[in-house]
Design an enzyme around this catalytic site. Structure first.
Site, PDB file in Angstrom:
ATOM      1  N   ARG A  18      74.423  54.965  69.274  1.00 17.21           N
ATOM      2  CA  ARG A  18      73.329  54.920  68.298  1.00 17.21           C
ATOM      3  C   ARG A  18      72.199  54.028  68.797  1.00 17.21           C
ATOM      4  O   ARG A  18      71.147  54.495  69.191  1.00 17.21           O
ATOM      5  CB  ARG A  18      73.859  54.430  66.937  1.00 17.21           C
ATOM      6  CG  ARG A  18      72.920  54.729  65.748  1.00 17.21           C
ATOM      7  CD  ARG A  18      71.811  53.726  65.566  1.00 17.21           C
ATOM      8  NE  ARG A  18      72.269  52.356  65.328  1.00 17.21           N
ATOM      9  CZ  ARG A  18      71.461  51.314  65.279  1.00 17.21           C
ATOM     10  NH1 ARG A  18      70.145  51.466  65.454  1.00 17.21           N
ATOM     11  NH2 ARG A  18      71.941  50.090  65.089  1.00 17.21           N
ATOM     12  N   ASP A  19      72.399  52.733  68.824  1.00 13.61           N
ATOM     13  CA  ASP A  19      71.337  51.809  69.201  1.00 13.61           C
ATOM     14  C   ASP A  19      70.964  51.965  70.664  1.00 13.61           C
ATOM     15  O   ASP A  19      69.814  51.716  71.049  1.00 13.61           O
ATOM     16  CB  ASP A  19      71.773  50.370  68.916  1.00 13.61           C
ATOM     17  CG  ASP A  19      70.633  49.377  69.010  1.00 13.61           C
ATOM     18  OD1 ASP A  19      69.498  49.767  68.693  1.00 13.61           O
ATOM     19  OD2 ASP A  19      70.877  48.230  69.386  1.00 13.61           O
ATOM     20  N   HIS A 211      74.531  40.325  67.462  1.00 12.33           N
ATOM     21  CA  HIS A 211      73.948  41.467  68.168  1.00 12.33           C
ATOM     22  C   HIS A 211      72.821  40.937  69.049  1.00 12.33           C
ATOM     23  O   HIS A 211      71.706  40.733  68.588  1.00 12.33           O
ATOM     24  CB  HIS A 211      73.404  42.455  67.126  1.00 12.33           C
ATOM     25  CG  HIS A 211      72.887  43.738  67.705  1.00 12.33           C
ATOM     26  ND1 HIS A 211      73.448  44.959  67.414  1.00 12.33           N
ATOM     27  CD2 HIS A 211      71.844  43.998  68.529  1.00 12.33           C
ATOM     28  CE1 HIS A 211      72.783  45.913  68.024  1.00 12.33           C
ATOM     29  NE2 HIS A 211      71.797  45.353  68.722  1.00 12.33           N
ATOM     30  N   HIS A 213      70.339  40.862  72.520  1.00  5.84           N
ATOM     31  CA  HIS A 213      69.680  41.551  73.625  1.00  5.84           C
ATOM     32  C   HIS A 213      69.503  40.544  74.758  1.00  5.84           C
ATOM     33  O   HIS A 213      69.496  39.330  74.530  1.00  5.84           O
ATOM     34  CB  HIS A 213      68.344  42.125  73.175  1.00  5.84           C
ATOM     35  CG  HIS A 213      68.479  43.286  72.239  1.00  5.84           C
ATOM     36  ND1 HIS A 213      67.959  44.528  72.498  1.00  5.84           N
ATOM     37  CD2 HIS A 213      69.099  43.391  71.029  1.00  5.84           C
ATOM     38  CE1 HIS A 213      68.244  45.358  71.500  1.00  5.84           C
ATOM     39  NE2 HIS A 213      68.929  44.680  70.596  1.00  5.84           N
ATOM     40  N   CYS A 244      64.801  48.610  71.396  1.00  7.02           N
ATOM     41  CA  CYS A 244      64.362  48.878  70.036  1.00  7.02           C
ATOM     42  C   CYS A 244      63.048  49.649  70.103  1.00  7.02           C
ATOM     43  O   CYS A 244      62.074  49.136  70.664  1.00  7.02           O
ATOM     44  CB  CYS A 244      64.175  47.593  69.233  1.00  7.02           C
ATOM     45  SG  CYS A 244      63.571  47.913  67.556  1.00  7.02           S
ATOM     46  N   ASN A 253      70.534  46.102  75.161  1.00  7.50           N
ATOM     47  CA  ASN A 253      71.577  45.350  74.470  1.00  7.50           C
ATOM     48  C   ASN A 253      72.497  44.655  75.470  1.00  7.50           C
ATOM     49  O   ASN A 253      72.555  45.021  76.648  1.00  7.50           O
ATOM     50  CB  ASN A 253      72.438  46.315  73.640  1.00  7.50           C
ATOM     51  CG  ASN A 253      71.719  46.879  72.452  1.00  7.50           C
ATOM     52  OD1 ASN A 253      71.433  46.165  71.502  1.00  7.50           O
ATOM     53  ND2 ASN A 253      71.415  48.171  72.493  1.00  7.50           N
TER      54      ASN A 253
END
Length: 305
Positions: A18-19, A211, A213, A244, A253
């Site tokens: 997803r991300d 979460h 980065h 993002c 990430n």
């Protein structure tokens, strides 16, 4: 020697499908996405964020959510949360059998407007019926909170501001809150300060995930700091995919393989096979037409060759 300040086991919340894929320029075919998720599960990952039920105009890379999700029904015992932006997204997710969902809020007004086209308060009003209806359907809700440490428009984010929005998400009924360093500017000192403040606000570490980065190369150091403060759920993306789409300074990430290498060295269990996961990231990199940014993937692949 076991470090008593660290947990014995960490649950990895895999966000690559997803991300990760939502920020790739290459739109991956649904069959490849399905195989990617199946390969992640075969490597031992038990929580895999599958997709996002957002309008295709906003995230065209995930426009095939309704086609993808039925292809994952054979993954028994694997949690497959999906992102939902509003009630319409929730309706679509529930109609396709989703059993866990997530909403996405911001700790800053600038990013809230950029990402959701509404203020923080307006976004929380929008999420209120989403969370309530999901809970009524016995579907747990994760709350993502982005820009917890820095914002490309506003700069450093005050801790009290993050705590305020986090508290409101918990009060809505979110079962878990993922603290996002969306542009990758956090340092261990900032992580300590925020986690301490959240604990003082009666938001326990066992309800939190982190979460990170890796823009400034601090993602692993920040993760280790969070583990020492009682956090046991870490978001990561296979091969270091993603960034993002609404914050152009965000880089990839934290790579799941880099996280696994560190955790294995610390004697922390995850249940994930690093070699199988590395093979999966190399396979996907072939489909994307570019090498994996994960240092561990590169090191292990060079070692094998």
């Amino acid at each position: 020697m076991t470090d008593p300040t660290l947990p014995a086991r960490v649950r990895i919340h895999e966000v690559g499908p997803r991300d990760g894929l939502q920020n790739e320029k290459t739109v991956v075919p649904v069959a490849v996405k399905s195989e990617f998720i199946h390969r992640l599960a075969a490597a031992g990952l038990t929580t895999i964020e599958a997709t996002s039920f957002v309008h295709p105009r906003w995230v065209p890379q995930l426009a095939d959510a309704e086609e993808l999700f039925p292809l994952l029904r054979d993954l028994n015992g694997v949690r497959l949360p999906v992102l939902v932006p509003n009630e319409r997204g929730l309706d679509r997710a529930l109609a396709h059998g989703a059993r866990e969902v997530a909403v996405f809020a911001s700790a800053t007004e600038s990013f809230s407007h950029a990402n959701l086209n509404r203020s923080i308060d307006e976004s929380l009003v929008m999420f209120t019926p989403v969370v309530a209806r999901a809970i009524d359907a016995e579907v747990p809700v994760r709350g993502y909170l982005s820009m917890c440490f820095g914002d490309p428009w506003e700069g450093a984010v005050p801790v009290a501001q993050v705590v305020r929005v986090a508290r409101r998400l918990f009060d809505l009924g979110c079962a878990e809150l993922s603290l996002g360093d969306t542009i990758g500017v956090a340092t261990p000192g900032q992580v300590t300060e925020l986690l301490t403040a959240l604990n003082e606000a009666d938001i326990p570490a066992d309800r939190l995930a982190v979460h990170f980065h890796d823009t400034y190369g601090q993602a692993l150091a920040n993760t280790l700091t969070a583990l020492r403060h009682g956090v046991t759920t870490v978001d990561a993306s296979a091969g270091g995919l993603g960034g993002c789409p609404f914050a152009r300074t965000a880089t990839g990430n934290l790579a799941t393989e880099d996280l696994l290498w560190m955790l294995r060295g610390l004697g922390i269990e995850t249940g994930v096979d690093l070699d199988r996961l590395t093979d999966t990231s190399l396979w996907l990199a072939g489909h994307l037409g570019r090498p994996s940014p994960s240092r561990t993937v590169r090191a292990l692949s060079h070692k094998e060759s």
